[in-house]
Scaffold this active site. Structure first.
Site, mmCIF file in Angstrom:
data_model
loop_
_atom_site.group_PDB
_atom_site.id
_atom_site.type_symbol
_atom_site.label_atom_id
_atom_site.label_comp_id
_atom_site.label_asym_id
_atom_site.label_seq_id
_atom_site.Cartn_x
_atom_site.Cartn_y
_atom_site.Cartn_z
ATOM 1 N N GLU A 23 0.828 -1.206 0.000
ATOM 2 C CA GLU A 23 0.000 0.000 0.000
ATOM 3 C C GLU A 23 0.865 1.260 0.000
ATOM 4 O O GLU A 23 0.676 2.161 -0.818
ATOM 5 C CB GLU A 23 -0.913 -0.003 1.231
ATOM 6 N N ASP A 33 -23.181 6.556 -11.769
ATOM 7 C CA ASP A 33 -23.613 5.195 -11.443
ATOM 8 C C ASP A 33 -22.860 4.708 -10.205
ATOM 9 O O ASP A 33 -21.795 5.233 -9.866
ATOM 10 C CB ASP A 33 -23.374 4.252 -12.637
ATOM 11 N N ASP A 78 -17.202 9.990 -18.659
ATOM 12 C CA ASP A 78 -18.270 9.082 -18.241
ATOM 13 C C ASP A 78 -17.875 7.632 -18.561
ATOM 14 O O ASP A 78 -17.458 7.337 -19.673
ATOM 15 C CB ASP A 78 -19.552 9.461 -18.993
ATOM 16 N N ILE A 79 -17.986 6.777 -17.564
ATOM 17 C CA ILE A 79 -17.684 5.349 -17.772
ATOM 18 C C ILE A 79 -19.020 4.622 -17.891
ATOM 19 O O ILE A 79 -19.852 4.714 -16.980
ATOM 20 C CB ILE A 79 -16.868 4.771 -16.586
ATOM 21 N N SER A 92 -7.256 1.388 -4.129
ATOM 22 C CA SER A 92 -6.061 1.921 -3.467
ATOM 23 C C SER A 92 -5.169 2.670 -4.463
ATOM 24 O O SER A 92 -4.394 3.537 -4.058
ATOM 25 C CB SER A 92 -5.237 0.789 -2.860
ATOM 26 N N GLY A 151 -24.005 8.816 -17.274
ATOM 27 C CA GLY A 151 -24.218 9.632 -16.080
ATOM 28 C C GLY A 151 -23.646 8.930 -14.858
ATOM 29 O O GLY A 151 -22.919 7.932 -14.956
ATOM 30 N N ASP A 208 1.121 3.989 -3.042
ATOM 31 C CA ASP A 208 0.600 5.344 -2.846
ATOM 32 C C ASP A 208 1.692 6.388 -3.072
ATOM 33 O O ASP A 208 1.456 7.423 -3.700
ATOM 34 C CB ASP A 208 0.051 5.506 -1.416
#
Ligand SMILES: *[C@@H]1O[C@H](CO)[C@@H](O)[C@H](O)[C@H]1NC(C)=O
Ligand SMILES: *[C@@H]1O[C@H](CO)[C@@H](O)[C@H](O)[C@H]1NC(C)=O
Ligand SMILES: *[C@@H]1O[C@H](CO)[C@@H](O)[C@H](O)[C@H]1NC(C)=O
Ligand SMILES: *[C@@H]1O[C@H](CO)[C@@H](O)[C@H](O)[C@H]1NC(C)=O
Length: 638
Positions: free
Chosen positions: A303, A617, A596-597, A553, A615, A307
């Site tokens: 992690e 979701d 937009d996915i 993550s 839109g 990051d």
């Protein structure tokens, strides 16, 4: 006779009103289950010390959402006029009446005033009680629970407060919660540390498929298999060099024993980000946090390495990154420890710590962090990204409400708080789903939302991917490799006004055809995530090796880097940081500024979950950032 009886009842009632100290006890909180991995060991010793903390009810807290909208909504006259720590303190500090009521009640129960401490921010009252005293005070029984790792935790099933005290206290710790710091370490000194035990990180860390074959092309042609900095820059149009770095910092939070390894950062820099070679994050230690090197491996370093390698590289070597390293190796920490440290800055406003009041910290058991409680040590950066999460059902409503209000305060001060939305689709961490009785199991059928993802005062970040065979110039889909983007509808928090239009549109046009008892179908609850960013196939150096990493993550620190650079541009022209972004990004003014996915889903709990659609979701939120468009739009705001 009947007359007489009611007379007696009546006078008893009057007596209760006149003498509040005998008011009846009401149950405050109860737990439905023991979290995974824990088992009951037995009653706590009557003489053992319980460090009780009472979370006092804050003034004006019900209006915090409105205050936050005032400074965060782009059409508001007060947009960007963030509050100082002093203003926050003034508006929300529990009233003197509240503090006095709790003090008086404690005094009547044998706690003399020298045993009772009000924290400098006046948010908490602390008292060290024996188990016997605590059990009497809260009408409860304290048990010790032990974890498979050897850690121990003190908790009760439920507890009670007198009805005249209940309005003054949000909740009490340690009681039913399983995220508070462990009160005593295991006897065995070589026990494993508290890795992900009842703490942030439990099931919420990224996933890996390990090392990889093949090679990374330098021309973006393999971004469907290997995500690198260049892929991300191309996907989101993220080309920016900071110009006001000295006024800014980007905050990334890690919970010990998660730790970065400098040689991993350098290895990543050598291949992908040369200017960063040798550069370390600016570490702010909260409650004894440090980059431990005792334990290594993906679970300990994955992690943090992820990051920092992506967070630091994307804001460039010119921009300092602040690493909030929270918790020591013995006690571990929860989100509240971090928030305490941020809240601690309010001590300064009050004139600093009072040595006659403070100094009870560190914990009375010893052996862990022996320094003072974090107070004013953690100055909040303008953007703070955290890639850890709980399931909402791990925590009680009072507890989550209190913590969520703390995020709203950060927003009021101009801080953007990002959390990864979880990696298990509509299921909770570790694929646990809810049962009708509120327990969480692998075979559960009820969707299990993530916290703080469902807190309406943070920005929740889901995950997307470049589908196999696609390029960075084609649309991404919801992430369906190794992990699924966390998303859905809260069972605890009401829908905030800012997302109503977007979520109503989704529910009207793409109503999820599931029985209403497996998801919160009321149309009145907070929906998440808010946005998304790539979360698959990240090339990360961990423990001296390049491996592929997956998870929301990844998505959160990458999004945070973009918002940090938008702040850079605004600071450069003397404007405020963007602060709490949700009211802005959902506004009509910002329509179309996210990619937009519309393809993909987030399965879990024996279902295919929700679908990504046109839109907003509950899989990818509003979509992925279009950096140049967002930068331009935010520069136009006052
Ligand atoms: C990193 O650089 C080394 C040396 O040029 C090269 O052999 C290796 O393939 C690179 N690794 C990745 C993951 O690009
Ligand atoms: C709750 O429901 C689950 C699944 O039906 C069951 O296995 C479990 O024993 C129940 N737990 C309690 C405490 O009722
Ligand atoms: C998602 O899309 C599939 C295929 O169109 C459809 O069968 C399914 O019902 C949709 N799921 C929801 C929850 O709307
Ligand atoms: C659904 O959400 C609302 C608002 O957040 C809440 O009041 C309600 O209790 C939730 N329903 C269930 C079944 O959890």
């Amino acid at each position: 006779m009947r007359f007489l009886l009611s007379f007696v009842v009546l006078s008893l009632g009057l007596f209760v009103i006149a003498e509040p100290t005998v008011s009846p006890y009401v149950r405050r909180e109860k737990r439905v289950r023991i979290p995974e991995g824990w088992s009951l060991k037995g009653r706590h010793h009557p003489d053992a010390i319980v460090p009780l903390r009472f979370a006092l009810t804050q003034r004006n807290i019900d209006a915090i959402g409105e205050y936050l909208m005032e400074v965060s909504h782009p059409e508001s006259k007060k947009y960007g006029k963030h509050w100082s720590a002093g203003q926050i303190l003034e508006r929300f500090t529990p009233s003197g009446e509240t503090i006095e009521a709790v003090r008086a009640w404690l005094f009547e129960n044998g706690f003399e005033s020298n045993r009772v401490r009000v924290t400098p921010n006046k948010g908490w009252i602390e008292v060290f009680a024996t188990t016997e005293e605590a059990e009497r005070l809260l009408q409860t029984e304290y048990n010790v629970y032990s974890h498979t790792t050897g850690k121990e935790h003190l908790a009760c099933y439920s507890y009670h407060l007198p009805s005249h005290i209940a309005p003054h206290v949000d909740f009490v710790t340690p009681t039913v919660h399983f995220d508070s710091r462990l009160t005593r370490r295991s006897e065995s000194s070589d026990a494993q540390p508290a890795r992900a035990v009842g703490q942030p990180g439990s099931g919420s860390s990224p996933k890996t498929t390990g090392g990889f074959a093949g090679s990374i092309a330098s021309d973006l042609s393999t971004c469907d298999q290997f995500i690198t900095l260049d892929c991300l820059r191309a996907l989101y149009g993220f080309y920016y060099s900071p110009v006001s770095a000295s006024k800014n910092s980007y905050g990334i939070v890690e919970y010990t024993p998660q730790a970065y390894i400098q040689s991993d950062l350098d290895m990543f820099a050598t291949n992908f980000s040369q200017a960063l070679y040798g550069k370390a994050p600016y570490m702010v230690s909260v409650d004894g946090g440090y980059a431990q090197a005792q334990y290594q491996g993906f679970d300990y370093n994955g992690e943090s390495d992820l990051d920092l390698q992506y967070g630091m590289s994307l804001v460039t070597a010119a921009q300092e990154v602040t690493l909030y390293q929270v918790g020591d190796m013995v006690e571990g920490a929860s989100f509240n420890n971090f928030l305490d440290a941020i809240d601690g800055s309010y001590c300064t406003f009050e004139g600093g710590n009072d040595p006659t009041q403070d100094g009870i910290y560190p914990d009375p058991y010893g052996g862990g962090y022996e320094g003072p409680e974090a107070c004013g040590t953690a100055k909040p950066t303008y953007v703070i990204s955290t890639s850890y999460s709980y399931n909402e059902a791990d925590l009680t409503p009072f507890y989550t409400a209190r913590q969520c209000a703390e995020y709203a305060k950060l927003g009021l001060m101009g801080v953007t708080v990002l959390y990864s939305s979880g990696d298990y689709g509509v299921a909770g961490n570790n694929d646990l789903c809810l049962n009708p009785n509120g327990t969480q199991t692998l075979g559960g059928k009820v969707f299990n939302p993530s916290f703080p993802g469902t807190c309406p005062y943070i920005t929740s970040v889901g995950a997307t991917m470049v589908p196999r065979g696609s390029t960075v110039y084609e649309p991404e889909t919801a992430c369906e490799e190794i992990i699924y983007s966390g998303g859905g509808f809260s069972n605890y928090f009401a829908m905030p006004e800012y997302q109503k239009k977007a979520v109503d549109y989704y529910l009207r046009n793409y109503y999820p055809d599931y029985p209403s008892d497996i998801w919160n179908s009321t149309g009145a609850s907070r929906a998440y995530p808010d946005i998304s960013a790539n979360g698959a196939n990240y090339v990360v150096a961990v423990d001296g090796q390049f491996i592929l990493v997956y998870g929301t993550s990844c998505s959160s620190p990458v999004s945070g880097a973009m918002f940090t650079m938008i702040n850079d541009a605004r600071l450069a022209v003397g404007k405020s940081p963007i602060g709490f972004i949700n009211p802005t990004i959902y506004s009509t003014r910002f329509a179309g500024l996210f990619n937009d996915i519309t393809v993909g889903y987030n399965p879990g709990c024996g279902t295919t979950g929700f679908n990504a659609t046109h839109g907003w979701d509950p899989v990818t939120g509003l979509g992925t950032p279009n950096f140049p468009k967002l930068l331009a739009a935010w520069l136009e705001l006052p």
